[in-house]
Scaffold this motif. Sequence first.
Motif, short mmCIF file in Angstrom:
data_model
loop_
_atom_site.label_atom_id
_atom_site.label_comp_id
_atom_site.label_asym_id
_atom_site.label_seq_id
_atom_site.Cartn_x
_atom_site.Cartn_y
_atom_site.Cartn_z
N ARG A 7 0.82 -1.21 0.00
CA ARG A 7 0.00 0.00 0.00
C ARG A 7 0.85 1.25 0.00
NH1 ARG A 7 -2.95 0.16 4.91
NH2 ARG A 7 -2.14 -1.90 5.34
N ASP A 8 0.84 1.96 -1.13
CA ASP A 8 1.43 3.29 -1.23
C ASP A 8 2.90 3.31 -0.73
OD1 ASP A 8 1.02 5.80 -2.15
OD2 ASP A 8 0.44 6.63 -0.20
N VAL A 9 3.66 2.33 -1.17
CA VAL A 9 5.04 2.19 -0.68
C VAL A 9 5.98 3.10 -1.48
CG1 VAL A 9 7.00 0.61 -0.75
CG2 VAL A 9 4.89 -0.08 0.37
N VAL A 19 11.34 3.63 -5.51
CA VAL A 19 9.95 3.19 -5.63
C VAL A 19 9.09 4.35 -5.16
CG1 VAL A 19 8.22 1.54 -4.83
CG2 VAL A 19 10.54 0.76 -5.26
N ASP A 20 8.06 4.67 -5.95
CA ASP A 20 7.32 5.90 -5.69
C ASP A 20 5.82 5.62 -5.59
OD1 ASP A 20 6.58 8.50 -5.44
OD2 ASP A 20 7.23 9.14 -7.43
N SER A 21 5.29 5.68 -4.39
CA SER A 21 3.84 5.51 -4.16
C SER A 21 3.28 4.29 -4.88
CB SER A 21 3.07 6.76 -4.61
OG SER A 21 3.59 7.88 -3.98
N PHE A 22 3.88 3.15 -4.65
CA PHE A 22 3.52 1.93 -5.37
C PHE A 22 2.51 1.11 -4.57
CE2 PHE A 22 3.94 -2.40 -6.72
CZ PHE A 22 4.19 -2.34 -8.08
N SER A 23 1.49 0.67 -5.25
CA SER A 23 0.49 -0.19 -4.60
C SER A 23 0.23 -1.42 -5.46
CB SER A 23 -0.82 0.56 -4.39
OG SER A 23 -0.62 1.62 -3.48
N THR A 56 10.45 3.80 2.95
CA THR A 56 10.49 5.13 3.54
C THR A 56 9.09 5.50 4.04
OG1 THR A 56 12.17 5.66 1.90
CG2 THR A 56 11.23 7.52 3.10
N SER A 57 8.08 5.10 3.25
CA SER A 57 6.69 5.25 3.70
C SER A 57 5.85 4.16 3.06
CB SER A 57 6.15 6.64 3.34
OG SER A 57 6.11 6.77 1.93
N ARG A 208 8.11 1.71 -14.18
CA ARG A 208 8.98 2.73 -14.75
C ARG A 208 9.18 3.81 -13.69
NH1 ARG A 208 7.11 7.01 -19.34
NH2 ARG A 208 9.15 7.68 -20.06
N ASP A 209 10.41 4.14 -13.41
CA ASP A 209 10.76 5.17 -12.41
C ASP A 209 10.03 4.93 -11.08
OD1 ASP A 209 12.33 6.35 -14.31
OD2 ASP A 209 10.75 7.70 -15.01
N GLY A 210 9.96 3.67 -10.67
CA GLY A 210 9.38 3.35 -9.37
C GLY A 210 7.87 3.33 -9.32
#
Lengths: 345, 292
Positions: A7-9, A19-23, A56-57, A208-210
């Motif tokens: 969730r939103d990792v 990794v950017d806001s990945f779910s 990180t989050s 792509r780009d996290g």
Amino acid sequence: MSVLEIRDVTKAFGATKAVDSFSLTVGDGELVCLLGPSGSGKSTLLRMIGGFETPTSGHVAIDGEDVTRVTPEKRPTGMVFQSHALWTHMNVFKNLAFGLKLRRLPEAEIKRRVEAVLELVGLGGFGHRATTQLSGGQQQRVALARSLVLEPKILLLDEPFASLDQHLRERLREEVRDIQQRLKITTLFVTHGQDEALALADRIVVMRDGRTEQAARPDVVYREPATPFVAGFIGTMNLVDGAVANGTFTHSGFTVPLPVGDGAATLAVRPEALEIVSANGGGMAKIHRVTDYGTHAIVDIELPDGTRLKSMTSEARDWSHGQPIDLKPRAFAAYRDNAAIHRSN
Amino acid sequence: MSLSATSDIVGTKTRRGLTGLLLVAIPVFLVVWMIIWPIISAIGRTIWLPNDGGTGRSFSLETYKFFFTDQYSLNNLSVTLWTTGICALLLVLICLPIALYLRFAKGRLAAYVQGLAIFPMFVPSIILSYAIIRVLGPNGTVDLLLNSVGLPHIRSPYLTPWGPVIGLVWDNIPLTVLILLSGLGNVSNQSIEAARDVGAGRLAVLWHIILPRISNSILVAVSFTVLGIFSAFTLPYVLGPAAPEMMGPFMQRTFRDLNDPTNAITQAVIAFCFCIVFGLFYVRSVAKNRNP
């Protein structure tokens, strides 16, 4: 029922977000391929699921239990590394038995489970061998067996076949698929090989780009790529930037009817969907090169401005260098602002 | 292929072989001249002793018999073995955590720790000896600090067997750390992560994965330090007790103060025999690593 929920990792290394806001939610027994170019964050994501990196989050949950801060040794995951990471001071049996011994299982049970999993990966009777005596493919099988013997809830494979030759890679991925289906084990497979992803996955997540570019079944990703990036990354794709005016897409003499509003657009056509026909006059383009692969031929086409396209045809002898041709896309997609605006099938 | 071409190839191979032999000839000659011959000569001089009349020499093990029946010599050998053993143990216990930290830590602090660990390498033994005396000796820095807060004097290790131990351990930290660090470099991060993945905690990773993989490096480090410490002179001479004394000062005193070269050489041969055991450990370890 979902086994894994991400969730939103986000994972940041300094100012860079790997990794950017990945779910993502992965179902029980599902095989999901994380596909993307180098640096797209797929390995970092896998390492966060395995517990080797802390997000990180965001949150990672396995079987509904939050494991975001749980160390790798306490997670119900098994990871197969790219470099096999076998312990060379132990033989094959000891490599597999190590995790079971840590769990204080009886010797007889350890022996039974190790021998069973060695049979499963086709290495029955290899227990006494030193790992350095094994071939690359056998080492990777041992690495897989080492994870499977612990019966993890989620199997994580980090480009496990990257160091193997093409033939062995194809054979092993079929074996992995067979084993995964037999054990019905939830699996995440990181690869940058589209063939591998298309052949193995129940679902492909293109990164792509996290971030997720598209998460869908392999056939959907291949036939209906959500973005020009996915279109260009999966399989061979002709991507042509041009302009749409009065329902016609145009780029350097190459025109296609496109019923969308006026403006810039990117046309995506697979080589097998780009038909070429002999031109009576000057034609839209010229043949640049014909490569005969026996079963089919790839024709390289050059537009007047030098843009190159590829077409797949069954007959190489029909075409020759410099021949003027017209192009007839049978199926194509058009994109604007990184989203599909039209599909023609 | 013609016969002359075949003989050309054979000739080229022979010439190459000769060039190779010539290249190793100089170091081999130096080793024979400066190491092997002095060893043979020393052993010869201790077993072919001058006859009582002063004419000729005859075979005798008298000097060895004397060494192994003389309590003072045996005490010296014993304190040397004790010092070497304690130093080797302390060095592994101290340097292994430092090397592990340096291998796995990242950032600036690790760089400072590495600099600090290697620093003793650049300090001459004599300076180190006096530094230890100034710090740990009677009325040294530690005593002054304790005195300033009203605490009693420490029992100084200076001129006790622990004096050379402290000095030798400090002096050998850099070499030991560097050898262990090089061994740890061969333990990949992924093999450690694989162990953690199957459920190994930090201690299990150290015991089952790291230590077996660096056992050779530990053996090499111990061999090197033992070889150096067994024949150490300056630190035991300056910091150690007058009696019993380590073999280095003992040999020097027998040779110079007692003017007894034959017994001094006997002591050297005995020290050499102990060292060669660890030398063989080292050679065995290197040979094992070279095996495919």
